[in-house]
Motif scaffolding. Structure first.
Motif, PDB file in Angstrom:
ATOM      1  N   THR A   9       7.452  -5.286   3.283  1.00 44.01           N
ATOM      2  CA  THR A   9       7.444  -3.890   2.842  1.00 44.01           C
ATOM      3  C   THR A   9       8.366  -2.990   3.661  1.00 44.01           C
ATOM      4  O   THR A   9       8.504  -1.809   3.368  1.00 44.01           O
TER       5      THR A   9
ATOM      6  N   ILE B  12       0.157  -3.497  -4.188  1.00 45.87           N
ATOM      7  CA  ILE B  12       0.791  -2.728  -3.114  1.00 45.87           C
ATOM      8  C   ILE B  12      -0.097  -2.737  -1.866  1.00 45.87           C
ATOM      9  O   ILE B  12       0.377  -2.943  -0.745  1.00 45.87           O
TER      10      ILE B  12
ATOM     11  N   TYR C  87       0.888  -4.259   1.883  1.00 41.61           N
ATOM     12  CA  TYR C  87       0.833  -3.531   3.150  1.00 41.61           C
ATOM     13  C   TYR C  87      -0.267  -4.065   4.068  1.00 41.61           C
ATOM     14  O   TYR C  87      -0.537  -3.495   5.122  1.00 41.61           O
TER      15      TYR C  87
ATOM     16  N   GLY D  95       5.427   2.026  -1.838  1.00 42.79           N
ATOM     17  CA  GLY D  95       5.048   0.727  -2.400  1.00 42.79           C
ATOM     18  C   GLY D  95       5.566   0.525  -3.808  1.00 42.79           C
ATOM     19  O   GLY D  95       5.825  -0.609  -4.228  1.00 42.79           O
TER      20      GLY D  95
ATOM     21  N   LEU E 159       8.450  -1.762  -4.543  1.00 39.29           N
ATOM     22  CA  LEU E 159       8.282  -3.207  -4.710  1.00 39.29           C
ATOM     23  C   LEU E 159       8.338  -3.624  -6.187  1.00 39.29           C
ATOM     24  O   LEU E 159       8.708  -4.739  -6.524  1.00 39.29           O
TER      25      LEU E 159
END
Ligand code: ASP
Length: 409
Positions: A107, A315, A319, A366, A369
């Motif tokens: 990330t 997400i 993380y 996020g 991604l």
């Protein structure tokens, strides 16, 4: 449209998707040359949306005749929307907990994507406020459909109270609706070309086969999770269709043109004319179809709801944050709302996802991604959104027949 034509067209549209996919994959960016054809088809569909919605919703309500009937149909429709959307979010959450697609993702270096950055203050009040527009002509011009639908519902209700004095206007909207549906049928004949161009040019824009494969591979499990979840929900809706509407495969085949159009356009609103046409052709009472489908195309988005829940959990996993049961309950509620708030246009779900991320305090970065593959997953979730509306129309149709007798048109 004659049944034989409909079947031929379905075959051609299916071939168009495959040929579009192959050409985009093989020829890559060169397929951007045909993008204008897709654009033309999309514009033609969009051109029909506003007059069609106004005419369809008003003529559905005047067809129902009185406010108590609308009340019952309205409650039935809302109950269906809410329960199936909730079911979709649950499936999304379950799949992510099972597959854990985000674990181990990188990330670092992600930034908040453009287009999402300005939306951080979207809240529940905004969704309610979006129902009523101060200027209905402006709303129609901006294709803000929710206020247009809301206006049409109250307009139709007022019209039903006028009795004989409202007769001419009622006939006018019936006629307008018939005319718009005729245009839809004409446009449908062009769907194979339009869908071919849309699919080929979008895949071409993604860089063709190799580039696309690389993008998918980076978040491969996320793609698998979402598509599997959508597949499960699609099947569950099919079971609901059988149990509560007494319909099955023939209905799915009738709706297939709309479902593939949803895949090609990634927009439930643009697909709306096709969805209506297919449902009425499959014998759904026009009063049910014209009420449930336009409203559903903007507020009933099962695929989007499932996607948002799954993506937010993805997400969180990326993380390395554990979502407690309480937090998942918040995701459940906000994903349902975010799906209601999402417009029926390409990648709208990505923007309303901000509501869900903020509710559980996850970083908006996020979303970065998901960007590379969102356009691809969007097509699947849009098809599920449209399928949800189609099943809803069949269900309400079944209930209405029992209560209000045979259709009027
Ligand atoms: N493209 C979707 C639709 O039109 C909305 C979304 O982005 O999920 O239904």
């Amino acid at each position: 449209m004659p049944h034989r034509h409909a079947l031929w067209l379905l075959g051609l549209i299916a071939v168009a998707v495959l040929a579009g996919g192959f050409s985009g994959w093989y020829f890559g960016p060169a397929m951007l040359q045909v993008a204008w054809l897709g654009e033309l088809f999309l514009s033609a569909l969009k051109m029909l949306i506003v007059p069609l919605i106004v005419a369809a919703v008003i003529s559905s309500i005047t067809g129902l005749g009185d406010i108590r009937r609308l009340g019952r149909v309205g409650w039935m429709t809302l109950a269906y929307y809410i329960s199936t959307t909730a079911m979709a979010v649950l499936i999304g959450l379950l799949m992510v907990n099972l597959i854990q697609p985000g674990v181990g993702m990188e990330t670092a270096g992600l930034v908040v994507p453009e287009g999402v950055a300005g939306k951080t203050d979207t809240g529940v009040a905004d969704i309610v406020l979006s129902l009523v527009a101060p200027n209905i002509v402006q709303a129609a011009a901006d294709t803000k459909l929710l206020p247009v639908i809301f206006f049409s519902i109250v307009f139709g209700l007022a019209l039903t109270t006028l009795g004989e004095r409202g007769r001419n206007l009622t006939l006018f909207f019936d006629g307008l609706n018939e005319t718009m549906m005729k245009l839809v049928v004409w446009l449908m004949y062009l769907a194979p070309i339009g869908i071919f161009a849309l699919v080929a040019s979008r895949l071409g824009r993604a860089g063709g086969g190799v580039a696309f494969f690389v993008q998918i591979k980076a978040v491969g499990l996320h793609v698998v999770t979402v598509i599997a979840g959508l597949g499960v929900h699609f099947l569950l809706l099919f079971i609901v269709l059988g149990l509560f509407a007494g319909r099955g495969l023939p209905y799915l085949v009738s709706m297939a043109r709309a479902l593939i159009t949803a895949f090609g356009t990634a927009s439930s609103s643009a697909t709306l004319p096709m969805t209506l046409e297919c449902a009425e052709e499959a014998g759904v009472d026009s009063r049910a179809a014209r009420f449930v489908i336009p409203l559903g195309s903007t507020i009933n988005m099962d695929g989007t709801a499932l996607y948002e829940a799954a993506a937010v959990m993805f997400i969180a996993q990326a993380y390395g944050l554990d979502m407690s049961l309480g937090q998942q309950a918040i995701i459940f509620l906000t994903a349902t709302l975010a799906a209601v708030g999402a417009a029926g246009i390409p990648e709208a779900g990505l923007v309303t996802m901000v509501i869900v991320l903020e509710a559980v305090g996850l970083p908006l970065e996020g979303i970065g991604l998901l960007l590379a593959v969102d356009w691809f997953l969007d097509r699947f979730r849009t098809s599920v959104n449209v399928w949800g509306d189609a099943v809803g129309a069949a269900l309400v149709d079944r209930r209405m027949r029992g209560r209000f007798g045979p259709p009027t048109t």
